[in-house]
Design a protein around this motif. Structure first.
Motif, PDB file in Angstrom:
ATOM      1  N   GLY A 207       0.844  -1.189   0.000  1.00 21.12           N
ATOM      2  CA  GLY A 207       0.000   0.000   0.000  1.00 21.12           C
ATOM      3  C   GLY A 207       0.874   1.232   0.000  1.00 21.12           C
ATOM      4  N   PRO A 208       0.278   2.410   0.128  1.00 23.09           N
ATOM      5  CA  PRO A 208       1.072   3.652   0.130  1.00 23.09           C
ATOM      6  C   PRO A 208       2.154   3.672   1.207  1.00 23.09           C
ATOM      7  CG  PRO A 208      -1.273   4.138  -0.081  1.00 23.09           C
ATOM      8  CD  PRO A 208      -1.175   2.681   0.210  1.00 23.09           C
ATOM      9  N   ALA A 209       1.951   2.932   2.296  1.00 25.48           N
ATOM     10  CA  ALA A 209       2.910   2.961   3.403  1.00 25.48           C
ATOM     11  C   ALA A 209       4.213   2.235   3.085  1.00 25.48           C
ATOM     12  CB  ALA A 209       2.282   2.346   4.659  1.00 25.48           C
ATOM     13  N   ASN A 210       4.205   1.343   2.097  1.00 21.34           N
ATOM     14  CA  ASN A 210       5.397   0.522   1.869  1.00 21.34           C
ATOM     15  C   ASN A 210       5.693   0.252   0.400  1.00 21.34           C
ATOM     16  OD1 ASN A 210       3.485  -1.411   1.068  1.00 21.34           O
ATOM     17  ND2 ASN A 210       3.510  -2.433   3.066  1.00 21.34           N
TER      18      ASN A 210
ATOM     19  N   PHE B  19      18.375   0.376   2.003  1.00 20.51           N
ATOM     20  CA  PHE B  19      18.168   0.609   3.441  1.00 20.51           C
ATOM     21  C   PHE B  19      16.675   0.795   3.700  1.00 20.51           C
ATOM     22  CE2 PHE B  19      18.360   2.439   7.565  1.00 20.51           C
ATOM     23  CZ  PHE B  19      19.606   2.169   8.096  1.00 20.51           C
ATOM     24  N   PHE B  20      16.055  -0.186   4.374  1.00 22.56           N
ATOM     25  CA  PHE B  20      14.654  -0.083   4.783  1.00 22.56           C
ATOM     26  C   PHE B  20      14.595   0.552   6.173  1.00 22.56           C
ATOM     27  CE2 PHE B  20      14.276  -4.211   2.242  1.00 22.56           C
ATOM     28  CZ  PHE B  20      13.911  -3.543   1.081  1.00 22.56           C
ATOM     29  N   TYR B  21      13.719   1.508   6.361  1.00 25.62           N
ATOM     30  CA  TYR B  21      13.594   2.090   7.697  1.00 25.62           C
ATOM     31  C   TYR B  21      12.136   2.399   8.018  1.00 25.62           C
ATOM     32  CZ  TYR B  21      13.201   6.756   5.535  1.00 25.62           C
ATOM     33  OH  TYR B  21      12.798   7.830   4.810  1.00 25.62           O
TER      34      TYR B  21
ATOM     35  N   HIS C 275      15.152   1.266  12.507  1.00 22.05           N
ATOM     36  CA  HIS C 275      13.939   1.987  12.875  1.00 22.05           C
ATOM     37  C   HIS C 275      14.017   3.461  12.503  1.00 22.05           C
ATOM     38  CE1 HIS C 275      16.666   2.956  16.092  1.00 22.05           C
ATOM     39  NE2 HIS C 275      15.787   3.711  16.730  1.00 22.05           N
ATOM     40  N   ARG C 276      15.139   3.913  11.953  1.00 22.88           N
ATOM     41  CA  ARG C 276      15.264   5.296  11.513  1.00 22.88           C
ATOM     42  C   ARG C 276      16.184   5.348  10.299  1.00 22.88           C
ATOM     43  NH1 ARG C 276      18.219   8.106  16.556  1.00 22.88           N
ATOM     44  NH2 ARG C 276      16.280   7.405  17.493  1.00 22.88           N
TER      45      ARG C 276
ATOM     46  N   CYS D 122      14.561   3.440   1.768  1.00 23.07           N
ATOM     47  CA  CYS D 122      13.148   3.185   1.496  1.00 23.07           C
ATOM     48  C   CYS D 122      12.355   3.220   2.802  1.00 23.07           C
ATOM     49  CB  CYS D 122      12.959   1.817   0.843  1.00 23.07           C
ATOM     50  SG  CYS D 122      13.860   1.596  -0.694  1.00 23.07           S
ATOM     51  N   PRO D 123      11.421   4.165   2.930  1.00 20.95           N
ATOM     52  CA  PRO D 123      10.639   4.240   4.170  1.00 20.95           C
ATOM     53  C   PRO D 123       9.483   3.243   4.171  1.00 20.95           C
ATOM     54  CG  PRO D 123       9.983   5.990   2.689  1.00 20.95           C
ATOM     55  CD  PRO D 123      11.115   5.265   2.009  1.00 20.95           C
ATOM     56  N   LEU D 124       9.172   2.730   5.350  1.00 22.11           N
ATOM     57  CA  LEU D 124       7.942   1.971   5.588  1.00 22.11           C
ATOM     58  C   LEU D 124       7.241   2.637   6.765  1.00 22.11           C
ATOM     59  CD1 LEU D 124      10.305  -0.353   4.807  1.00 22.11           C
ATOM     60  CD2 LEU D 124       8.295  -1.826   4.957  1.00 22.11           C
TER      61      LEU D 124
END
Length: 476
Positions: free
Chosen positions: A147-150, A172-174, A272-273, A295-297
């Motif tokens: 979805g838009p969040a990920n 980098f996923f955060y 987490h950041r 990449c933000p989640l």
């Protein structure tokens, strides 16, 4: 579900008796206490409190879950953490198995009480690489709802496993806890193993990387450790914020990922950041991390929460074919549980235990009763990250400043306020809060809390700042 094996360093030379049940019980109490602080009372009571521990005839530690469903959840969400805490607490060489009730203990490949081990095996394979095929794999791209969040992170993950060479490096996923970072990393590892024969993916938590490196240094055998880590095509390391602030580990971590990138091997990290906000002491490492793709989640919206819930229910039906969750209940849960997919799954598990396990229908009464017993109120559940960012914005500094080693008054006061709010507005333990502020000791947190409390009681203008922050964080 793979039976992840984890050997803990040997202490037989010290003469300390580590073989008795009393030692196992003592270590298990420590593990459970830490998990209660880190997971919160609701998830602890639901998933961890039901586990039992025993020492097998072979000397291995057997952690027994009452059901396969419970075993799978614990392995996926807390398995690495359990083994990490156990390794810190128990000085004896042991293998640790997490089994469901009635499942036979696997036979060890080597005798666990053999001669003294010079270096501990710490490079565990990702669960998806050695697990037997299952009808409902838990952590794959098929079960990752987008979805838009990920969507940016999901697209990057799919791209990297289909590309002949890394399109971005490192990736980098955060995002906050429970938003799907670990799921996505396991999905990458699983896709590599299934679709790229001959290529190797390795998933590790930062704690496993850290403990492995420390043990290798103590054994004066870092070469084997480096070879094991670097001899992969995809290296995936979760929770890298635990490495920040540890100079020797930062240095090894820097050289490891730099070597892999130079060899055109894919590096995937999660925290987490974002990398720019990590309290890294080595600016070379910060530069390397920020030079890749970040990449933000974020927290899932209502539509994505409903998709996730439907997926979790479909997975649960593999264990409980009679499970039937009405649409009205699904809509209610998706709207009610807004913090994370992990908490949504925890509530669903509790509902299943109250209904399907007892042969009862899933009703709204059962759901509301479960929510009430889990003490889930409508009040927003805050995280330390949210508090740090809010305090940083209020005082005109950055979250990285707050977690840094700087001691100027412009940074110390916001840091003290952030620690005070983390202690009063979250359920995190003092040691956990300290770790989230650049690896500080719990005594530092106590000092900050006492300092801010005294200033508030004395009528210092800081009280107005604290009040404004509390109201803002709680949405008042």
């Amino acid at each position: 579900m793979a039976l992840n094996k984890f050997a803990v360093s040997d202490a037989s030379a010290s003469g300390f008796d580590t073989s008795g049940a009393d030692v196992i019980s003592s270590v298990w109490r420590t593990v459970r206490a830490r998990l209660r602080d880190e997971l919160g009372g609701a998830l602890y009571s639901q998933e961890i409190a039901r586990l039992r521990v025993r020492l097998s005839e072979s000397g291995a530690v057997i952690i027994v879950a009452p059901s396969t469903f419970n075993r799978d959840w614990v392995e996926d969400h807390a398995g690495a953490r359990i083994r990490g805490i156990w390794a810190e607490t128990d000085p004896a060489l042991r293998e640790i198995y997490l089994l469901a009730e009635g499942q036979e203990e696997p036979q060890p490949a080597v005798a666990p009480r053999a001669a003294k081990v010079e270096a501990r095996e710490t490079v565990a394979k990702p669960a998806t690489t050695s697990a037997p095929a299952r009808e409902e794999p838990r952590f794959t791209f098929d079960t990752f709802r987008v979805g838009p969040a990920n969507e940016v992170a999901a697209a990057a993950a799919r791209t990297m496993v289909s590309a002949p060479t890394p399109p971005f490096n490192p990736v980098f996923f955060y995002g906050d806890y429970g938003v799907g970072k670990t799921h996505l990393m396991h999905a990458v590892a699983s896709a590599v193993e299934q679709n790229q024969p001959g290529r190797k993916a390795l998933y590790l938590t930062a704690e496993e990387f850290l403990s492995g490196f420390v043990t290798a240094m103590k054994a004066r055998d870092t070469i084997a450790f480096k070879e094991a880590i670097r001899n992969v095509d995809y290296l995936l390391i979760d929770d890298v914020h635990f490495i920040a602030g540890k100079p020797k580990t930062e240095d090894e971590f820097l050289h490891t990922i730099a070597a892999l990138i130079a060899e055109n091997k894919q590096v995937v990290l999660a925290s987490h950041r974002p990398p720019a906000e990590l309290p890294m002491g080595d600016e070379r490492l910060r530069s390397l991390l920020t030079g890749g793709l970040s990449c933000p989640l974020s927290k899932p919206d209502l539509d994505l929460r409903r998709q996730i819930l439907d997926c979790k229910i479909a997975q649960a039906k593999g264990h409980y074919p009679v499970l039937d969750v009405p649409e009205s209940v699904r809509d209610f849960l998706a709207a009610r549980i807004t913090s994370s997919a992990r908490e949504l799954e925890g509530v669903l598990n509790n509902v299943i235990c109250r209904t399907a396990l007892l042969g009862l229908p899933v009703t709204m009464d059962a759901v509301t009763s479960a929510l009430r017993d889990l003490s889930l109120s409508s009040e927003k559940r805050l995280t330390v990250d949210e508090i740090q960012k809010a305090v940083a914005n209020h005082f005109g500094v950055t979250a990285a400043d707050i977690c840094s080693k700087r001691r100027t008054q412009s940074v110390v006061r916001p840091r003290h306020v952030a620690m005070y709010l983390s202690k009063t507005l979250t359920t995190r333990s003092l040691p956990d809060i300290g770790r989230r502020f650049g690896g500080r000791d719990h005594s530092t947190v106590i000092h900050a809390v006492n300092k801010v409390t005294s200033m508030i009681e004395a009528g210092d203008p800081l009280a107005q700042d604290v009040d404004a922050l509390v109201r803002g964080l709680r949405g008042l």
